[in-house]
Design a protein around this motif. Structure first.
Motif, PDB file in Angstrom:
ATOM      1  N   ASN A   1       1.337  -1.227  -0.256  1.00  0.00           N
ATOM      2  CA  ASN A   1       0.025  -0.072   0.158  1.00  0.00           C
ATOM      3  C   ASN A   1       1.044   0.851  -0.268  1.00  0.00           C
ATOM      4  O   ASN A   1       0.359   2.783  -0.656  1.00  0.00           O
ATOM      5  CB  ASN A   1      -1.018  -0.192   1.200  1.00  0.00           C
ATOM      6  N   SER A   2       2.437   1.340   0.237  1.00  0.00           N
ATOM      7  CA  SER A   2       3.217   2.223   0.559  1.00  0.00           C
ATOM      8  C   SER A   2       4.237   2.924  -0.523  1.00  0.00           C
ATOM      9  O   SER A   2       4.337   3.398  -1.159  1.00  0.00           O
ATOM     10  CB  SER A   2       3.842   2.414   1.770  1.00  0.00           C
TER      11      SER A   2
ATOM     12  N   ASN B   1       3.956   3.337  -4.480  1.00  0.00           N
ATOM     13  CA  ASN B   1       3.053   4.002  -6.100  1.00  0.00           C
ATOM     14  C   ASN B   1       3.685   2.789  -7.522  1.00  0.00           C
ATOM     15  O   ASN B   1       4.557   2.930  -8.029  1.00  0.00           O
ATOM     16  CB  ASN B   1       3.751   5.493  -6.070  1.00  0.00           C
TER      17      ASN B   1
ATOM     18  N   VAL C   1       3.214   2.724 -10.895  1.00  0.00           N
ATOM     19  CA  VAL C   1       2.216   3.461 -12.818  1.00  0.00           C
ATOM     20  C   VAL C   1       2.532   2.615 -13.413  1.00  0.00           C
ATOM     21  O   VAL C   1       3.436   1.438 -13.609  1.00  0.00           O
ATOM     22  CB  VAL C   1       3.770   4.289 -12.231  1.00  0.00           C
TER      23      VAL C   1
ATOM     24  N   ASP D   1      10.628   7.065  -1.712  1.00  0.00           N
ATOM     25  CA  ASP D   1       9.499   6.703  -2.362  1.00  0.00           C
ATOM     26  C   ASP D   1       9.673   5.926  -3.321  1.00  0.00           C
ATOM     27  O   ASP D   1       9.853   5.908  -4.136  1.00  0.00           O
ATOM     28  CB  ASP D   1       8.821   8.480  -3.156  1.00  0.00           C
TER      29      ASP D   1
ATOM     30  N   GLU E   1       8.676   3.413  -5.387  1.00  0.00           N
ATOM     31  CA  GLU E   1       7.397   2.996  -7.111  1.00  0.00           C
ATOM     32  C   GLU E   1       7.981   1.889  -7.389  1.00  0.00           C
ATOM     33  O   GLU E   1       9.027   1.213  -8.244  1.00  0.00           O
ATOM     34  CB  GLU E   1       7.841   4.492  -7.726  1.00  0.00           C
TER      35      GLU E   1
ATOM     36  N   ASN F   1       7.271   0.812 -11.715  1.00  0.00           N
ATOM     37  CA  ASN F   1       6.488   0.820 -12.959  1.00  0.00           C
ATOM     38  C   ASN F   1       6.368  -0.344 -13.795  1.00  0.00           C
ATOM     39  O   ASN F   1       7.620  -0.925 -13.955  1.00  0.00           O
ATOM     40  CB  ASN F   1       7.788   2.090 -13.270  1.00  0.00           C
TER      41      ASN F   1
ATOM     42  N   ASP G   1      11.805  -0.865 -10.840  1.00  0.00           N
ATOM     43  CA  ASP G   1      11.608  -0.334  -9.734  1.00  0.00           C
ATOM     44  C   ASP G   1      13.050   0.829  -9.201  1.00  0.00           C
ATOM     45  O   ASP G   1      13.601   0.826 -10.572  1.00  0.00           O
ATOM     46  CB  ASP G   1      11.517  -0.859  -8.113  1.00  0.00           C
TER      47      ASP G   1
END
Length: 728
Positions: A599-600, A602, A604, A643, A645, A647, A663
């Motif tokens: 959940n933490s 992001n 894309v 942060d 993330e 993709n 990542d």
């Protein structure tokens, strides 16, 4: 030792003794001359320097009086400065000539007194320069009062230097006389010793010469008797022996050689040895070897073959008193049988070595716990390119540290004659440090130079990996079954919850006639109840519960589909939908041991809108995607990516559909990247990974789907996993 050599030694002793006498005399005279020169030089330099110093200082006094009597002030002051420079030079020479501390102390004091006299005079003359010329004479009494005591003190210092120099000279003369006496004594003693040595040398050497002459006479008599004995011995051996001159003429021959030549020994003496042999090539070779012995003065050994027989020849040089080769002793041995046996042995060893070298099992030999031999299989098992890299190294270096003491203990026990297990399992260590399971069997062999340990090693990495993979597969099947059972069990209460939530929402609907009728019967204002529930957020809570229930239902559905037994059937599927469904399953990984939270992260997405469907096994693709996502999430969590993330992209490239998962985590170094798909390789802590996830994923993509699975990464810049699936 020859008589000529002894006479040479006598001459050398005489020459050396006379030379020592001459050198002693020359050295003594030279030392005496040097001492006298040095002594006289010091005295002369000291006396001349003091005389010149006294003369210059007296001149200083005259210049001072001249100035006071009205002389040329500028000229006289310049002369005073020149005197100061000369005084400094005089003292430099005095210091260099001084050879003891007493003289140096007197020179230092004189230098100080002279500078005091000179500096005081300069001060007085500087004051006189300020007065008129006609008034300068008035300062004479003051000059006498201040300068005269200092001048007297300096002159006394000069006198002391001269007295000390004279004293040093007299002492030096006494030392010289003593030295001369000692030198004369030394020359006399050396001469006497040399004469004694010469006389003793004559006596000793002449005596040894007489003894040697007597010994030679006895030796010649003994030699005559030994010749007969030697002849008997030579005739008794089963080898051919000759004695020839440099031209090959036979001077002596034993019975065996004559027998092999087929002639009488007396007839062969005087004939040429080279004429015995046919073909001519053999004769020419033996003639060359004889010439080599004469040229090098060394023995020569060679072999040749004649009439099917192989002979081992050795030509020995025989020297005269002058050290020249005048004869050659020949020894010929028939080595035909030995050569045949040696050839058979070499062929046997060759076959045995080929068997050992080409054996599929690793074989090594060691002594004192260090390798003395390894075959190719052993070299390959432990990751080396050449056996020479292992020879001489410690066998414990090829065993994992936790097993090292056990293995070395077994080797020692085996060498001591103790019993060891027939075959036991241990952990080997390759050249690059990689550890692997292996079976080892140790035995003991005894050679001429002592016992050695022989080990047979087999790498059972693949067998163990297959066994572990089978166990893991069984675990996965069991987990899949458990997951399916749990999904069915969860599905029932979830369905009840969702159904009852729908009923509650219908029972609270204001526009329902049935609800309105019940409310009127109870005297309740249904719109007001609806307003209360809305303001208290009850409807929102119900919607939240319903969404959670529906989400739970989707999770259960995904679990059922994932746990369903994978088959070889490939169906056309929409990859973006498969990826989305996999992300939902991965996001609900609630294992408390994991240190990451989807959940933490992001996510894309970059999915091509015209992406065609691909024939895949959906369950296997989901398994691959879950492994990639979990590895990325855990890497970013452990690295502390601020942060995180991921993709996800899917697009078409020629006849392939490309799926990329990238990542922004820590990435990996080149060594880790190369091994990331190896079975049982993991960078996680113990208990957090088996090292099979990406290995199984790689197998599913490359073998089951005939695709390509790669990874690109730079340390600090994340990792990008690329899957290419064929459309065909």
């Amino acid at each position: 030792m020859s008589i000529r050599f002894k006479i040479g030694i006598l001459a050398l002793v005489v020459t050396a003794s006379v030379s020592v006498m001459a050198l002693t005399a020359i050295f003594s005279v030279r030392n005496l001359s040097d001492e006298v020169d040095l002594l006289r030089t010091h005295q002369i330099i000291t006396q001349l320097s003091v005389v010149k110093l006294s003369r210059d200082m007296n001149y200083l006094s005259r210049l001072s009086r001249d100035i006071m009597l009205g002389g040329d002030y500028e000229r006289d002051i310049k002369a005073v400065n020149d005197i100061a420079d000369k005084v400094s030079n005089h003292f430099d020479l005095l210091y260099k000539a001084a050879d003891n501390f007493e003289t140096k102390g007197l020179i230092t004091k004189a230098h100080y007194d002279t500078n005091d006299w000179l500096n005081s005079t300069k001060v007085v003359l500087a004051e006189l320069g300020k007065n008129p010329t006609e008034d300068r004479h008035k300062a004479y009494k003051e000059y006498e009062r201040d300068i005269t005591p200092k001048a007297m003190k300096a002159r006394e210092s000069f006198e002391k230097i001269l007295q000390c120099s004279e004293k040093d000279f007299k002492g030096g003369v006494e030392v010289f006389e003593n030295t001369m006496a000692r030198s004369a004594t030394a020359v006399i003693i050396v001469s006497i010793i040399a004469i004694v040595i010469i006389v003793l040398s004559f006596v000793v050497i002449l005596r040894t010469i007489l003894i040697e002459i007597e010994n030679r006479r006895h030796a010649e008599e003994a030699l005559s008797a030994s010749d007969k004995t030697a002849r008997a011995l030579l005739d008794g051996i089963d080898n051919s022996t000759y004695l020839i001159d440099p031209d090959g003429i036979v001077l002596a021959i034993n019975a065996t050689a004559a027998k092999r030549a087929g002639k009488d020994a007396n007839k062969l003496v005087g004939s040429c040895l080279w004429d015995f042999y046919l073909p001519s090539g053999i004769s020419h070779k033996r003639k060359q070897m004889a010439a080599q012995v004469i040229a090098t003065c060394r023995a020569a050994r060679f072999e040749d073959e004649r009439n099917g027989l192989i002979f081992d020849h050795t030509y020995y040089p025989v020297f005269n008193d002058a050290g020249a080769v005048v004869k050659i002793a020949v020894m010929s041995i028939d080595v035909t049988e030995q050569k045949k046996a040696l050839k058979a042995l070499e062929e046997s060893e060759k076959r045995f070595r080929t068997l050992i070298e080409d054996a599929p099992i690793g074989i090594s030999m060691s002594r004192d716990l260090r390798y003395t031999y390894v075959n190719r299989a052993y070299t390959t098992i432990f990751g080396f390119n050449d056996p020479s890299e292992l020879i001489g190294t410690y066998i414990g270096d090829r065993i994992a540290p936790q097993c090292r003491s056990e293995i070395t203990g077994l080797v020692r026990r085996c060498l001591d004659g103790g019993k060891v297990p027939f075959e036991f399992e241990t952990i080997g260590m390759r050249k690059d440090g990689l550890r692997f399971p292996c079976y080892v069997d140790i035995t003991r062999l005894t050679f001429d130079d002592g016992p050695m340990s022989i080990s047979f090693t087999r790498d059972f990495t693949e067998r163990k990996q297959a066994w572990d993979l089978m166990i893991q597969t069984e675990k996965m099947v069991m987990i899949g079954g458990l997951a399916a059972g749990m999904a069915h069990e969860i599905n029932n209460p979830v369905g009840i919850i969702i159904q009852n939530l729908q009923n509650i929402e219908r029972r609270l609907a204001v526009d329902s006639p049935d609800n309105q009728a019940v409310a009127d019967g109870l005297g309740i204002n249904l719109p007001q109840v609806g307003s209360y529930l809305d303001k208290r957020g009850i409807f929102k809570l119900l919607v939240t519960i319903r969404n959670a229930g529906e989400r739970t239902a989707r999770i259960v559905s995904n679990m059922l589909q994932f746990s369903r037994k994978s088959d070889s059937e490939h169906k056309l599927s929409d990859l973006p939908l498969v990826i989305e469904r996999t992300m939902e399953m991965a996001a609900n990984d609630y294992d408390l041991m994991k240190k990451y939270n989807f959940n933490s992260i992001n996510f894309v997405r970059h999915f091509s809108p015209d992406l065609p469907q691909v024939k895949v096994n959906v369950t296997e693709i989901e398994q691959v995607m879950i492994n990639i996502l979990k590895n990325s999430a855990q890497a970013m969590s452990c690295y502390g990516t601020p942060d995180p993330e991921i993709n996800l992209s899917a697009y078409r490239e020629d006849q392939m559909v490309v799926v990329k998962v990238a990542d922004n985590g820590p990435g990996m170094d080149e060594q880790t990247r190369k091994r990331i798909f190896e079975p049982f390789f993991t960078t996680k802590e113990v208990g957090f990974g088996t090292g099979l996830g990406l290995f199984v994923s790689y197998t599913l993509i490359t073998q089951s789907h005939k695709g390509v699975f790669t990874v690109d990464s730079i340390p600090g810049n994340g990792a990008c996993f690329t899957i290419k699936l064929p459309l065909d």
